[in-house]
Structures are given as C-alpha cells and as structure tokens.
Enzyme design. Structure first.
Site, short mmCIF file in Angstrom:
data_model
loop_
_atom_site.label_atom_id
_atom_site.label_comp_id
_atom_site.label_asym_id
_atom_site.label_seq_id
_atom_site.Cartn_x
_atom_site.Cartn_y
_atom_site.Cartn_z
N ASP A 259 -16.23 -36.97 37.76
CA ASP A 259 -17.14 -35.91 37.33
C ASP A 259 -18.31 -36.50 36.54
O ASP A 259 -18.15 -37.55 35.89
CB ASP A 259 -16.41 -34.89 36.45
CG ASP A 259 -15.44 -34.03 37.25
OD1 ASP A 259 -15.64 -33.88 38.46
OD2 ASP A 259 -14.48 -33.51 36.65
N ARG B 74 -9.03 -31.86 34.32
CA ARG B 74 -9.55 -30.62 33.71
C ARG B 74 -8.57 -29.46 33.89
O ARG B 74 -8.35 -28.68 32.97
CB ARG B 74 -10.90 -30.25 34.33
CG ARG B 74 -12.07 -31.09 33.84
CD ARG B 74 -13.35 -30.58 34.42
NE ARG B 74 -13.49 -30.89 35.83
CZ ARG B 74 -14.18 -30.15 36.71
NH1 ARG B 74 -14.76 -29.03 36.31
NH2 ARG B 74 -14.28 -30.51 37.95
N TYR C 125 -6.08 -42.47 33.13
CA TYR C 125 -7.19 -41.96 32.34
C TYR C 125 -6.81 -41.89 30.85
O TYR C 125 -5.64 -41.72 30.52
CB TYR C 125 -7.56 -40.53 32.76
CG TYR C 125 -7.97 -40.37 34.20
CD1 TYR C 125 -9.30 -40.44 34.59
CD2 TYR C 125 -7.00 -40.13 35.18
CE1 TYR C 125 -9.67 -40.28 35.92
CE2 TYR C 125 -7.37 -39.97 36.51
CZ TYR C 125 -8.70 -40.04 36.87
OH TYR C 125 -9.05 -39.88 38.19
N ASP D 194 -14.40 -27.90 31.05
CA ASP D 194 -14.93 -29.04 30.31
C ASP D 194 -16.20 -28.60 29.58
O ASP D 194 -16.42 -27.39 29.40
CB ASP D 194 -15.17 -30.25 31.23
CG ASP D 194 -16.26 -30.00 32.28
OD1 ASP D 194 -16.88 -28.91 32.27
OD2 ASP D 194 -16.48 -30.89 33.12
#
Length: 246
Positions: free
Chosen positions: A54, A188, A82, A96
């Site tokens: 993203d 997300r 991550y 987000d």
C-alpha cells in the site's frame, strides 16, 4: 545498500535481475516500478514487482527485470513478515490513515491482558474480507476506485494463514506488532478485526514489510541509490562509446 556497494556488483538486467527495494512512504508499488523502468532506458525491458505494498506502507518490495519477470508469481507466493503500529479507540473507512476517523471508542476498559489475548484468535488459518479501499479487482475495476466514488461492493471472504501475531509494545492508543503470514493477508483488515474483537476500534497507522520469503529488508536498496547507480552506468557507457569512436 549505497551506490558504492552497488558498483561492486555486476548486473544483467536483460537476462533478469531480482532487485530488493525499500519502498518509500506514500509511493505506490507501481511508482517504484516506473522509476526503475525509466532509469533503465534506452533498454526496453520488462520490470515488475512481486507483491503490492500500500502507498502508506514502507519496506521490502521485490522487483524483477527482463526474463526473470516470468518468475514473479513464484516470488509473490512466498510468506511475508511485517512490523507495524495500530491505533486503538478509533476506526477509519480505509482501515488506515488514508481516510479520516469516522468513529471513536473509549479506551478506559481496555487492559494489556485483553490486548495480548486478542492476538491469539488471529493466529493460524483464518478468514478475512479485503478492505473496501484495496487494489482487489471486481469486474475489472479496483475496489479503491469504487470506494472513492462511494459505491458499496459485496466483498468475498478469503482464506489466509497467520503464522505469528506478536504484540511488541503497548502505549495506548498505540499498539506495536509483528506479523508473519501467507501471501494475500491484509494487515489492515486484521487490525480492524482486532479492534472489533476488543469491542473497540482500531486502524493501521504504520506498516513495514521486513521479509518476503527468504529476502530481508536489511538487504534492500534505496530507490534513489538504485536510480543514481543506473544514471552513472549510462554516463559511463556513453563516455566509453565516445572514446571508442574517437
């Protein structure tokens, strides 16, 4: 990796190179691909990425050039890792910071024990919906395009695997985490579901991809360094050609 370190390597972009790039904040994955492709001109080479990040995420983006682009699906199918930060006590439509907060929740009842415990149900084989603001295509159009027009779409559940979901810091409203997961996992969505499980809200405020398969962010190249290296190579090639023809 610096330009000086890059000069110690030998590249064959036509035959195929795998480039580990540290994607900058607010760049799209396609921005990175375009920057490297333009820097390889006048060579007319294919350049593609193995796994979208993203715009608001940073970290490891794998690029393939030339003949190696045929193996993109192989690299894209690898597990990912991550690190990130979520904000509890609020939600956003995009899950987000791309969109504004649309609901707020009190944090008084949240305990550290409850936050640590909430990670457990999201470990293993789980199902999740992609965010409405995502690059998933429905009828040939990406969801985020439809979402920005205010159109509602029926989202389909997808099966993913979360190998590790570790809470690494709690400083409410912020909570840091580390996640190792299968391809196609939407962090997300996981964060949004995490807030919902706590009878609260949560959105993602920071995300960095640190690993893809066996490739690590610490070995990645900055985009600016790669572009500077390619510019230097073009200048050297032009100079050598001029000398040879003089």
């Amino acid at each position: 990796m610096s330009v000086q370190k890059l000069q110690e390597r030998t590249f064959n972009f036509a035959e195929g190179e795998l480039l580990l790039i540290n994607k900058p904040y607010k760049w799209t994955s396609f921005d990175v691909v375009g920057k490297i492709r333009n820097s390889l001109k006048p060579l007319k080479l294919k350049v593609g990425h193995a796994g979208t990040l993203d715009p608001l995420a940073t970290g490891l983006l794998i690029l393939c050039t030339g003949k190696l682009t045929k193996q993109i699906d192989t690299f894209q199918s690898e597990d990912k890792e991550y690190t990130g930060t979520m904000v509890l006590g609020a939600t956003t439509p995009s899950f987000d910071m791309e969109t504004e907060v649309d609901a707020e929740f009190p944090l008084d009842a949240l305990t550290e024990e409850a936050i640590y415990a909430a990670a457990t149900p999201f470990t293993g084989d789980i199902q999740q919906y992609p965010p409405a603001h995502s690059a998933v295509k429905i009828n040939g159009e990406r969801l985020y395009v439809k979402a920005r027009r205010g159109e509602e779409q029926e989202l389909r559940l997808r099966n993913v695997t979360v190998h590790v979901f570790e809470i690494t810091r709690i400083a409410l409203p912020e909570v840091d985490f580390r996640i190792a997961c299968s391809k196609g996992t939407y962090i997300r969505s996981l964060v949004s579901d995490f807030g919902r499980l706590l009878n609260n809200g949560a959105y993602l405020s920071k995300l960095t991809r640190t690993r893809s398969g066996s490739f690590l962010l610490e070995d990645a190249i900055e985009v600016t360094d790669m572009v500077s290296y390619l510019k230097l190579q073009r200048e050297l090639h032009t100079l050598n050609s001029a000398v040879a023809n003089s």
